[in-house]
Design a protein around this motif. Structure first.
Motif, short mmCIF file in Angstrom:
data_model
loop_
_atom_site.label_atom_id
_atom_site.label_comp_id
_atom_site.label_asym_id
_atom_site.label_seq_id
_atom_site.Cartn_x
_atom_site.Cartn_y
_atom_site.Cartn_z
N ALA A 126 0.87 -1.26 -0.03
CA ALA A 126 0.04 0.08 0.04
C ALA A 126 0.87 1.34 0.08
CB ALA A 126 -0.63 -0.02 1.10
N ALA A 127 2.01 1.15 0.86
CA ALA A 127 2.95 2.39 0.87
C ALA A 127 3.47 2.66 -0.70
CB ALA A 127 4.11 2.17 1.86
N ALA A 128 3.75 1.71 -1.37
CA ALA A 128 4.39 1.64 -2.72
C ALA A 128 3.39 2.43 -3.53
CB ALA A 128 4.83 0.38 -3.20
N ASP A 129 2.11 1.95 -3.54
CA ASP A 129 0.97 2.36 -4.15
C ASP A 129 0.59 3.90 -3.65
OD1 ASP A 129 -1.53 2.91 -5.44
OD2 ASP A 129 -2.58 1.35 -4.43
N GLY A 130 0.94 4.36 -2.56
CA GLY A 130 0.69 5.63 -2.24
C GLY A 130 1.94 6.53 -2.88
N ALA A 159 -4.35 -1.50 -5.95
CA ALA A 159 -3.40 -0.78 -7.00
C ALA A 159 -3.86 -1.27 -8.53
CB ALA A 159 -1.82 -1.38 -7.11
N ALA A 160 -4.20 -2.16 -8.59
CA ALA A 160 -5.00 -2.59 -10.04
C ALA A 160 -6.10 -1.78 -10.27
CB ALA A 160 -5.20 -4.15 -9.84
N ALA A 161 -7.01 -1.73 -9.17
CA ALA A 161 -8.33 -0.90 -9.43
C ALA A 161 -8.11 0.46 -9.76
CB ALA A 161 -9.20 -1.03 -8.29
N MET A 196 -5.48 -8.88 -11.58
CA MET A 196 -5.04 -7.95 -10.93
C MET A 196 -3.68 -7.37 -11.54
SD MET A 196 -5.06 -9.55 -7.14
CE MET A 196 -6.38 -10.50 -6.47
N LYS A 197 -3.37 -7.64 -12.71
CA LYS A 197 -2.12 -7.59 -13.27
C LYS A 197 -2.39 -7.01 -14.89
CE LYS A 197 -0.92 -12.06 -13.96
NZ LYS A 197 -0.28 -13.24 -13.26
#
Length: 656
Positions: A126-130, A159-161, A196-197
């Motif tokens: 989640a941090a990478a996504d942020g 992240a996919a969404a 998801m990818k």
């Protein structure tokens, strides 16, 4: 009546016994108190001997070490070092991981890619996504094979969404152990991330590690972004190469991918100009693609030139400022008046009815991938092209025009919406005073005023929010005045839990001043979330302290899951939704080395925000502000108007 000596003696004897008892009790009590003092002193002494929370010197030392990338000289480069070299040449913005996949994460860190090690693979994902949502850059997350990888699944899906360009890395046991359940943690990863990818590969040929790294970045940096998943069996990660000619397709990035983007056909631009010219109330929905392709300047130019309204959508907000006179972010009533909608970079298309538009509205959609045009939403014109190329053409070719009636309608709708928000706030103040608990509307208004109406530059602070009751209210009050300032944590997938970790990742981007965060380098971030959500990522406050990536976490503590009303009419169900009351998340945060605040009134919250900001700015330390609420605030029956999803598109939208 006379009393006999015997009676008198009995009475005196009782009295004497009582006095003796009281005296002995007093003496005992004194001894007890004295004993308690001794024990308290011992406790204080013991507490004084317990070392304070501290950041180990090895953390600072290792972060400040010079990069040491692999080399083909001597023993050569491992497969992991070959891949790390490619990541560095591709300017991978950051890596977030938990220890695991050791050869790969060590090689990437050694190569000079900014790397962060945390407490939970899911939260670090989640941090990478942020980080990516705040910058638009490619970031990576990593976990060990088996449990580490599967721990990331929820946030890979999030992240996919959001169409985040997230590079998912994971180790895997040796190929030699396939189908044998050798040792532990074996598993086939690629089928798990299906759906998801954008691309995924289990690397089984060591000499193709560079080639498949190129596949990964070609997918991450072309077209519509989405996660890419690579997993590294031991034979690939540990293989050694002393001769680059032994690697297949060992080319520089200029030879295995291109920065070229599709330009819209001139005849399609002409048709778009004709539709815009015939419209009285045109509106651009500026989606994630506008942010990803850094197209906010031509968007602003085109909108102002022809007085076209703009509303942003997607997991990142701010590529059109909320306070602009043409912004429709806070004008839900005006959306119904739009007679032409131009979707630009809307990667996650709604269906008619999900957006607050007239069902017969004319529509244009600009998208880089032809196959997606016409999906979900019927189009009057579909344009294949890069978001930036289209908006640049529009800004150059659209004629100057004044739309006074449209601009006035936007202003009136904004005024009406803001009045509704303030009415909700005033009602929330009454509820807060009546109950001595903080209503979510009050929390969010105070956060809004502190960061956007006070002494802080309103463009400075990157803000995100999540949760159900508090998330809906926060969406109404969070603002974004410049690119990358607003993060919609639950966008489309609706995950509960990644919010604080996501904003710690965004904070890492701000601390480094990456991309649109450069002018605000070093500022803290803020996250408004729930007691349900904080359980998933609270331990990353340790990570935030470790790397001095401060986030001010405003946590709405209403002792429950927000969907508790669904259990009201169901027997034996309510307990499933409830927590212990009055849990002290602020004290838990203090135990992790963060600053903690506990508040129950608006005045206390104002002071807590002030102190938290000082701690974040001066010490680089995160804060958790525990805002004590009531579960009944969610209920429209108990405390009208309760909570309901916000209209979309616009401020507070989470679905598309």
């Amino acid at each position: 009546m006379k009393t006999s000596k015997g009676d008198s003696g009995a009475k005196n004897g009782v009295d004497a016994s009582r006095r003796t008892f009281l005296l002995s009790s007093a003496a005992g009590a004194g001894a007890l108190v004295a004993g308690m003092v001794v024990e308290n002193n011992k406790a204080r002494a013991a507490a004084a001997s317990i070392a304070s929370i501290a950041i180990p010197k090895e953390i600072t030392q290792s972060i400040n070490e010079s990069p040491k990338p692999g080399s083909f000289e001597g023993q050569g480069m491992t497969g992991a070092e070959v891949f790390a070299t490619l990541c560095k040449e591709e300017d991978l913005a950051a890596l977030f991981c938990c220890p695991g996949n050791y050869t790969v994460i060590n090689a990437i860190a050694a190569a000079g890619v900014p790397a962060y090690g945390g407490r939970c693979e899911g939260s670090m994902c989640a941090a990478a996504d942020g980080f990516s949502r705040a910058t638009g850059e490619v970031t990576a997350c990593s976990g060990t094979e088996g449990p580490g990888f599967t721990n990331m699944i929820m946030n890979i899906a999030s992240a996919a969404a959001a169409r985040t360009p997230l590079l998912v890395l994971a180790s895997n046991m040796q190929m030699a152990g396939d189908d044998r359940e050798t040792f532990i943690q074996t598993g086939y990863q690629q089928p798990i991330t299906t759906g998801m990818k954008k691309y995924g590969k289990r690397l089984i040929a060591p000499d193709r590690v560079w080639e498949y790294g190129a596949y990964a970045f070609r997918n991450l940096k072309s077209g519509v972004p989405a996660p890419v998943h690579l997993d590294f069996p031991g034979e690939v990660a540990r293989a050694r190469f002393t001769d680059p000619s032994k690697l297949k397709d060992y080319y520089t990035k200029e030879k295995y991918r291109t920065e070229s983007r599709p330009s819209p056909a001139p005849k399609d631009v002409e048709k778009a100009l004709d539709l815009i010219g015939r419209a009285e109330r045109p509106l651009i929905v500026a989606g994630q693609g506008v942010f990803q392709r850094k197209a906010w300047e031509p968007l602003l130019k085109a909108a102002e030139k022809n007085e076209i309204a703009v509303v942003t959508s997607g997991p990142t907000r701010g590529h059109f400022p909320d306070d602009h006179r043409l912004s429709a972010a806070l004008t839900p009533d005006a959306l119904l008046s739009a007679d032409l909608v131009i979707f630009v970079g809307q990667y996650c298309m709604p269906s008619p009815g999900e957006y607050r538009f007239n069902p017969d509205v004319k529509s244009i959609r600009v998208h880089p991938v032809q196959e997606d045009l016409g999906r979900n939403w019927p189009l009057d014109l579909g344009i294949v092209g890069s978001e930036k190329a289209f908006l640049e053409a529009l800004a150059d070719l659209v004629p100057s025009r004044k739309r006074e009636a449209w601009v006035n309608e936007l202003a009136a709708a904004r005024q009406k919406y803001e009045k509704m928000l303030n009415d909700q706030y005033e009602l929330g103040v009454k509820y807060s005073r009546d109950t001595e608990h903080l209503h979510p509307a009050v929390i969010c208004k105070e956060v809004h005023d502190f960061f956007y109406k006070g002494e802080i530059d309103p463009k400075q602070t990157v803000a995100g929010s999540g949760g159900w009751t508090i998330g809906v209210h926060a969406g109404r009050w969070m603002r974004a005045y410049r690119p990358g300032q607003g993060i919609v944590c639950p966008y489309q997938y609706g995950s509960i839990g990644p919010d604080v970790a996501m904003m710690i990742g965004a904070s890492a981007a701000v601390q480094r001043g990456v991309g649109p965060q450069a002018p605000y380098k070093g500022a803290p971030t803020v996250c408004v979330s729930s007691d349900a959500g904080i359980a998933y990522s609270m331990f990353e406050l340790d990570t935030a302290a470790k790397y001095k990536t401060p986030v001010i976490a405003v946590i709405y503590n209403n002792d429950c899951w927000g969907m508790w009303p669904s259990a009201v009419s169901s027997a034996r169900s309510m307990h499933l939704y409830l927590f212990q009351e009055n849990l002290r998340y602020d004290q838990m945060a203090q135990g992790l080395g963060a600053h903690g605040e506990y508040v129950r009134t608006p005045e206390e919250l104002k002071e807590a925000l002030r102190r938290s900001y000082q701690v974040a700015s001066k010490e680089g330390l995160s804060t958790l502000i525990n805002c004590q609420g009531l579960k009944e605030f969610t209920s429209a029956k108990s405390y009208p108007p309760g909570v309901a999803l916000n209209p979309e598109p616009g401020c507070g939208g989470v679905a598309h």
